[in-house]
Scaffold this active site. Structure first.
Site, PDB file in Angstrom:
ATOM      1  N   GLY A  13       0.788  -1.232   0.000  1.00 54.66           N
ATOM      2  CA  GLY A  13       0.000   0.000   0.000  1.00 54.66           C
ATOM      3  C   GLY A  13       0.820   1.281   0.000  1.00 54.66           C
ATOM      4  O   GLY A  13       0.335   2.325   0.435  1.00 54.66           O
ATOM      5  N   SER A  14       2.036   1.223  -0.540  1.00 54.59           N
ATOM      6  CA  SER A  14       2.848   2.454  -0.533  1.00 54.59           C
ATOM      7  C   SER A  14       2.283   3.501  -1.489  1.00 54.59           C
ATOM      8  O   SER A  14       2.374   4.699  -1.220  1.00 54.59           O
ATOM      9  CB  SER A  14       4.321   2.160  -0.837  1.00 54.59           C
ATOM     10  OG  SER A  14       4.508   1.810  -2.187  1.00 54.59           O
ATOM     11  N   ASN A  15       1.684   3.051  -2.600  1.00 55.52           N
ATOM     12  CA  ASN A  15       1.037   4.032  -3.487  1.00 55.52           C
ATOM     13  C   ASN A  15      -0.160   4.679  -2.794  1.00 55.52           C
ATOM     14  O   ASN A  15      -0.370   5.886  -2.899  1.00 55.52           O
ATOM     15  CB  ASN A  15       0.590   3.352  -4.786  1.00 55.52           C
ATOM     16  CG  ASN A  15       1.711   3.284  -5.797  1.00 55.52           C
ATOM     17  OD1 ASN A  15       2.125   4.303  -6.343  1.00 55.52           O
ATOM     18  ND2 ASN A  15       2.227   2.083  -6.029  1.00 55.52           N
ATOM     19  N   LYS A  92      -6.812  -8.358  -7.525  1.00 52.86           N
ATOM     20  CA  LYS A  92      -8.025  -9.055  -7.962  1.00 52.86           C
ATOM     21  C   LYS A  92      -8.712  -8.282  -9.082  1.00 52.86           C
ATOM     22  O   LYS A  92      -8.580  -7.060  -9.171  1.00 52.86           O
ATOM     23  CB  LYS A  92      -9.005  -9.191  -6.784  1.00 52.86           C
ATOM     24  CG  LYS A  92      -8.457 -10.026  -5.662  1.00 52.86           C
ATOM     25  CD  LYS A  92      -8.381 -11.473  -6.071  1.00 52.86           C
ATOM     26  CE  LYS A  92      -7.776 -12.326  -4.984  1.00 52.86           C
ATOM     27  NZ  LYS A  92      -7.600 -13.725  -5.395  1.00 52.86           N
ATOM     28  N   ILE A  94     -11.707  -6.478 -10.907  1.00 53.73           N
ATOM     29  CA  ILE A  94     -12.849  -5.702 -10.425  1.00 53.73           C
ATOM     30  C   ILE A  94     -14.122  -6.301 -11.007  1.00 53.73           C
ATOM     31  O   ILE A  94     -14.216  -6.545 -12.213  1.00 53.73           O
ATOM     32  CB  ILE A  94     -12.709  -4.225 -10.864  1.00 53.73           C
ATOM     33  CG1 ILE A  94     -11.438  -3.622 -10.273  1.00 53.73           C
ATOM     34  CG2 ILE A  94     -13.918  -3.403 -10.459  1.00 53.73           C
ATOM     35  CD1 ILE A  94     -11.399  -3.622  -8.767  1.00 53.73           C
ATOM     36  N   ASN A 108      -6.125   2.820 -11.972  1.00 55.49           N
ATOM     37  CA  ASN A 108      -5.098   1.873 -11.541  1.00 55.49           C
ATOM     38  C   ASN A 108      -3.723   2.405 -11.929  1.00 55.49           C
ATOM     39  O   ASN A 108      -3.597   3.185 -12.861  1.00 55.49           O
ATOM     40  CB  ASN A 108      -5.339   0.523 -12.238  1.00 55.49           C
ATOM     41  CG  ASN A 108      -4.339  -0.527 -11.816  1.00 55.49           C
ATOM     42  OD1 ASN A 108      -4.022  -0.658 -10.626  1.00 55.49           O
ATOM     43  ND2 ASN A 108      -3.821  -1.286 -12.767  1.00 55.49           N
ATOM     44  N   HIS A 110       0.208   1.049 -12.924  1.00 55.75           N
ATOM     45  CA  HIS A 110       0.922  -0.143 -13.395  1.00 55.75           C
ATOM     46  C   HIS A 110       2.406   0.212 -13.534  1.00 55.75           C
ATOM     47  O   HIS A 110       2.736   1.261 -14.093  1.00 55.75           O
ATOM     48  CB  HIS A 110       0.343  -0.574 -14.743  1.00 55.75           C
ATOM     49  CG  HIS A 110       0.966  -1.819 -15.281  1.00 55.75           C
ATOM     50  ND1 HIS A 110       0.591  -3.078 -14.842  1.00 55.75           N
ATOM     51  CD2 HIS A 110       1.959  -2.007 -16.190  1.00 55.75           C
ATOM     52  CE1 HIS A 110       1.325  -3.979 -15.474  1.00 55.75           C
ATOM     53  NE2 HIS A 110       2.157  -3.362 -16.293  1.00 55.75           N
ATOM     54  N   ASP A 151      -5.323  -4.294 -17.155  1.00 53.19           N
ATOM     55  CA  ASP A 151      -4.323  -3.330 -17.662  1.00 53.19           C
ATOM     56  C   ASP A 151      -4.692  -2.769 -19.038  1.00 53.19           C
ATOM     57  O   ASP A 151      -3.821  -2.516 -19.866  1.00 53.19           O
ATOM     58  CB  ASP A 151      -2.931  -3.984 -17.742  1.00 53.19           C
ATOM     59  CG  ASP A 151      -2.443  -4.429 -16.377  1.00 53.19           C
ATOM     60  OD1 ASP A 151      -2.789  -3.784 -15.375  1.00 53.19           O
ATOM     61  OD2 ASP A 151      -1.704  -5.430 -16.319  1.00 53.19           O
ATOM     62  N   GLU A 180       6.108   5.967  -9.406  1.00 53.34           N
ATOM     63  CA  GLU A 180       4.680   5.671  -9.240  1.00 53.34           C
ATOM     64  C   GLU A 180       4.048   6.617  -8.219  1.00 53.34           C
ATOM     65  O   GLU A 180       2.974   7.171  -8.448  1.00 53.34           O
ATOM     66  CB  GLU A 180       4.481   4.231  -8.753  1.00 53.34           C
ATOM     67  CG  GLU A 180       4.770   3.178  -9.794  1.00 53.34           C
ATOM     68  CD  GLU A 180       4.490   1.784  -9.265  1.00 53.34           C
ATOM     69  OE1 GLU A 180       3.391   1.552  -8.748  1.00 53.34           O
ATOM     70  OE2 GLU A 180       5.379   0.921  -9.370  1.00 53.34           O
TER      71      GLU A 180
HETATM   72  C1  GRF Z   1       3.023  -1.190  -7.589  1.00 55.63           C
HETATM   73  O1  GRF Z   1       4.159  -1.506  -8.346  1.00 55.63           O
HETATM   74  C2  GRF Z   1       1.841  -0.952  -8.508  1.00 55.63           C
HETATM   75  O2  GRF Z   1       2.197  -0.393  -9.718  1.00 55.63           O
HETATM   76  C3  GRF Z   1       1.330  -2.325  -8.743  1.00 55.63           C
HETATM   77  O3  GRF Z   1       1.515  -2.994  -7.526  1.00 55.63           O
HETATM   78  C4  GRF Z   1       2.562  -2.374  -6.777  1.00 55.63           C
HETATM   79  C5  GRF Z   1       1.975  -1.981  -5.470  1.00 55.63           C
HETATM   80  O4  GRF Z   1       2.896  -1.414  -4.593  1.00 55.63           O
HETATM   81  N1  GRF Z   1      -0.002  -2.297  -9.273  1.00 55.63           N
HETATM   82  P1  GRF Z   1       2.350  -0.766  -3.260  1.00 55.63           P
HETATM   83  O5  GRF Z   1       1.467  -1.820  -2.596  1.00 55.63           O
HETATM   84  O6  GRF Z   1       1.586   0.457  -3.635  1.00 55.63           O
HETATM   85  O7  GRF Z   1       3.545  -0.476  -2.431  1.00 55.63           O
END
Ligand code: GRF
Length: 200
Positions: A13-15, A92, A94, A108, A110, A151, A180
């Site tokens: 969940g870093s994003n 998963k 959607i 999303n 990627h 994607d 990202e």
């Molecule tokens: C990221 O590389 C994102 O692009 C992909 O899964 C990874 C998730 O990283 N869909 P995080 O859980 O956000 O750290």
């Protein structure tokens, strides 16, 4: 009025955290409203608890029937007045009810330059390994609208990352992930400002 963001995340969940931080810092006129994870032990749910954001573990374990799970995800998002759904490492597919309830409003990120290095099974480290195996000189990040195909939906933003000859999947993943975090926040800001129009 500030947008309510609903997150779906499976792992670290870093994003998601980058987007939450941007909301907290006032960089995004948005409110992190709810976090849903299919993984009860995910870092994403831990982050939600730390941020005191309502969180839910919804998965094939809690809802063995796919239709029930899809419906519960929609109800949870609607109960928290979500108007933009952010996938942040959600592994998963959607469901059709969720897609129909938020048309064009599920996005999303990627870790590659779609349409290359995408599709079912092409996620995380596998993307970086494929990029290195192909001898590609650049890779990058894509933010796109989610449709029924993995994607596949309309691309909203991309940013390139140069591949170094010394790169391993790990070093590349680290540099791409930093991009990202920036690109997701920047793209959501442009959606909120109206600079990027989501398809309806
Ligand atoms: C990221 O590389 C994102 O692009 C992909 O899964 C990874 C998730 O990283 N869909 P995080 O859980 O956000 O750290």
């Amino acid at each position: 009025m500030a947008l309510n963001l609903g997150f779906l995340a499976s792992h670290n969940g870093s994003n998601m955290q980058a987007v939450i931080d941007a909301c907290r810092a006032g960089r995004l006129d948005a409110n992190p409203a709810v976090v849903i994870s299919n993984n009860g032990d995910s870092g994403a749910l831990e982050r939600a608890r730390n941020e005191t954001i309502p969180w839910f573990h919804l998965s094939g374990r809690t809802h063995p029937e796919a239709e029930d799970l899809d419906r519960e995800i929609v109800d949870t998002l609607l109960n928290h007045d979500v108007n933009l759904v952010i996938l942040a490492g959600y592994m998963k597919k959607i469901g059709p009810v969720t897609l129909a309830t938020f048309p064009g409003h599920i996005i999303n990120i990627h870790p590659g330059l779609l349409p290359e290095y995408g599709g079912q099974g092409m996620y995380g480290r596998r993307v970086h390994e494929a990029v290195l195996a192909a001898g590609a000189r650049e890779t990058g990040v894509t933010v796109h609208v989610v449709d029924p195909i993995y994607d596949h939906g309309p691309i909203l933003a991309q940013k390139k990352v140069r591949v170094k000859t010394s790169d391993t999947a790990d070093t590349l993943a680290k540099r791409v992930l930093a991009v990202e975090h920036e690109l997701y926040v920047d793209t959501i800001a442009r959606v909120i400002s109206g600079e990027i129009k989501l398809p309806v």
